[in-house]
Design an enzyme around this catalytic site. Structure first.
Site, PDB file in Angstrom:
ATOM      1  N   HIS A  99      26.097  10.286  75.463  1.00 42.95           N
ATOM      2  CA  HIS A  99      27.349  10.806  76.040  1.00 42.95           C
ATOM      3  C   HIS A  99      28.516   9.844  75.781  1.00 42.95           C
ATOM      4  O   HIS A  99      28.343   8.627  75.881  1.00 42.95           O
ATOM      5  CB  HIS A  99      27.139  10.991  77.549  1.00 42.95           C
ATOM      6  CG  HIS A  99      28.239  11.729  78.243  1.00 42.95           C
ATOM      7  ND1 HIS A  99      29.234  11.091  78.936  1.00 42.95           N
ATOM      8  CD2 HIS A  99      28.495  13.057  78.353  1.00 42.95           C
ATOM      9  CE1 HIS A  99      30.046  12.003  79.459  1.00 42.95           C
ATOM     10  NE2 HIS A  99      29.616  13.191  79.123  1.00 42.95           N
ATOM     11  N   SER A 105      13.880  21.474  78.061  1.00 49.67           N
ATOM     12  CA  SER A 105      15.343  21.483  78.102  1.00 49.67           C
ATOM     13  C   SER A 105      15.842  22.908  78.308  1.00 49.67           C
ATOM     14  O   SER A 105      15.195  23.872  77.877  1.00 49.67           O
ATOM     15  CB  SER A 105      15.901  20.927  76.795  1.00 49.67           C
ATOM     16  OG  SER A 105      17.285  21.202  76.716  1.00 49.67           O
TER      17      SER A 105
HETATM   18  C1  LIG Z   1      27.375  15.087  81.852  1.00 47.87           C
HETATM   19  C2  LIG Z   1      26.744  13.869  81.292  1.00 47.87           C
HETATM   20  C3  LIG Z   1      27.193  12.587  81.651  1.00 47.87           C
HETATM   21  C4  LIG Z   1      28.383  12.375  82.514  1.00 47.87           C
HETATM   22  O1  LIG Z   1      28.137  12.817  83.784  1.00 47.87           O
HETATM   23  P1  LIG Z   1      29.359  13.153  84.777  1.00 47.87           P
HETATM   24  O2  LIG Z   1      28.616  13.565  85.982  1.00 47.87           O
HETATM   25  O3  LIG Z   1      30.147  14.238  84.115  1.00 47.87           O
HETATM   26  O4  LIG Z   1      30.141  11.908  84.941  1.00 47.87           O
HETATM   27  C5  LIG Z   1      26.519  11.501  81.154  1.00 47.87           C
HETATM   28  N1  LIG Z   1      25.475  11.646  80.331  1.00 47.87           N
HETATM   29  C6  LIG Z   1      25.013  12.847  79.963  1.00 47.87           C
HETATM   30  C7  LIG Z   1      23.826  12.922  79.052  1.00 47.87           C
HETATM   31  C8  LIG Z   1      25.647  13.994  80.412  1.00 47.87           C
HETATM   32  O5  LIG Z   1      25.203  15.191  80.010  1.00 47.87           O
END
Ligand SMILES: *Cc1c(COP(=O)(O)O)cnc(C)c1O
Length: 392
Positions: A133, A334
């Protein structure tokens, strides 16, 4: 006595004007409408927290550490602690050896885990895969640590050969590995056992594994054959989002870490009478109550049902695409279904995020088979049009 949970605000607040009221009504209808085509982001839209409305009339705040007492007594720490204990149970974290708190979301939980790792091993190199991410690269920047991006495989999983060869060149420094328990685009799960084997074979003296489990951290506890993702599998901290699979009107999340690591970096702040262990000072006290409410009302059985239905819907989507000759797929355990990128209009209408040649739909229960049928038909129309223009 009035049953209105909100205090009388006529001293400072005039009633909202008719035009502005109409604006709110319009906005509400627009958002209700948008909810019907919300398919590309993993935020469950099905929940009922109306019991908690009255708490919106109180300025609650869980400032600082969720354990111990604060002179700021208007807090919901008792609920927060139960949420932490519950998620510790799901991730096989030992209750008395575990610390955690309810965050503002997955990003904050990742920042916390990585911060802890940096405090423990200031000269470590941080490894994360290409499909990680976007918030992780930003977090590593904020933390100002040495970091190396590892290649990803086609399915979104980390390329373990690349990880091994890269760590091999840096055997003299601690290794911090961020593992994805469900990547954002493809829902891929990095193999924690394989990564641990690499660290052991290379005789890395100090290592730390943080799990980014934003969505799948609430899927894997409820499937029959989960990939390793727990403390008992060797992770040191984990971050999960609360507004993704669980569902919440406001972003939130949970982070868990080993208490001995947290204790090593804690600082006491006299002003609020608690330890300043969390990333932010003032913290949302409503979101822990929302998670607590979901935990009580859905519980193990409810979440298992959500996960089952989501996986069934994912397979339904794959089959629906196949009927049009479109190859869609998902990783094991998934609910993120990947397919060839459609037109901009389709992406916009169905609120889907593309990446290069792909897009995805995340089949949480509000994305029903009927919704999937309409979405797939739109994507198929785009691809048929594409084929035609390529032929002519
Ligand atoms: C959505 C997501 C995040 C970020 O999470 P938030 O709750 O939006 O801050 C981090 N890592 C992954 C793999 C995600 O899908």
């Amino acid at each position: 006595m009035s049953t209105n949970p909100f205090s009388d605000n006529q001293r400072f607040f005039a009633p909202l004007g008719a035009d502005d009221h109409a604006r709110l009504d319009t906005f509400y209808s627009q958002m209700r409408e948008a909810q019907k085509t919300f398919t590309g982001y993993p935020c469950n839209q099905i929940y009922d927290y109306s019991d908690l409305m009255r708490f919106m009339g109180l300025s609650l705040n869980n400032v600082g550490d969720p354990y111990g007492d604060s002179t700021f007594r208007m807090h919901s720490r008792q609920f927060e602690q139960e949420v932490i204990a519950w998620y510790a149970g799901l991730t096989h974290a030992k209750p008395d050896e575990t610390w955690g708190y309810v965050t503002n979301g997955g990003t904050e939980g990742n920042l916390y885990g990585l911060y802890l790792a940096r405090e423990l091993y200031p000269n470590a190199i941080f490894y994360f895969s290409q499909e990680t991410h976007y918030s992780v690269a930003k977090n590593l920047n904020l933390l100002n640590v040495r970091n190396i991006m590892i290649a990803s495989q086609e399915n979104g999983e980390m390329d373990y050969d690349d990880l091994r060869e890269t760590i091999k060149m840096h055997r003299d420094v601690p290794a911090v590995v961020l593992v994805n328990i469900g990547t954002t685009m493809k829902g891929a799960i990095d193999n924690v056992q394989e990564i641990q084997a690499i660290l052991q074979r290379l005789k890395i003296q100090h290592s730390y594994i943080h799990a980014d489990a934003a969505l799948s951290g609430m899927i894997l506890p409820f499937v029959d054959d989960p990939q390793p993702f727990r403390f008992s599998d060797g992770i040191d901290s984990i971050s999960v989002s609360g507004h993704k699979l669980i569902g919440s009107p406001m972003p939130c999340g949970i982070v868990l870490a080993k208490r001995k690591n947290v204790d090593a970096i804690a600082r006491s702040i006299e002003y609020v009478g608690v330890l300043d262990t969390t990333i932010t000072g003032s913290r949302n006290a409503i979101s822990p109550m929302i998670l607590w409410y979901a935990m009580k009302c859905a519980g193990e059985q409810g979440f298992r049902a959500i996960v089952d239905e989501s996986i069934r819907n994912a397979d339904y989507a794959i089959a629906a695409f196949a009927k049009y000759g479109i190859h869609a797929w998902r990783n094991r355990n998934s609910i993120t279904v990947v397919f060839p990128r459609p037109s901009m209009e389709t992406l916009y209408h169905w609120q889907m995020a593309p990446e290069h040649a792909i897009a995805h739909v995340i089949t949480l229960p509000h994305v029903t088979p009927e919704t999937i049928d309409r979405l797939v038909a739109d994507v198929a129309k785009d691809h048929a049009r594409d084929k035609q223009t390529r032929v002519s």
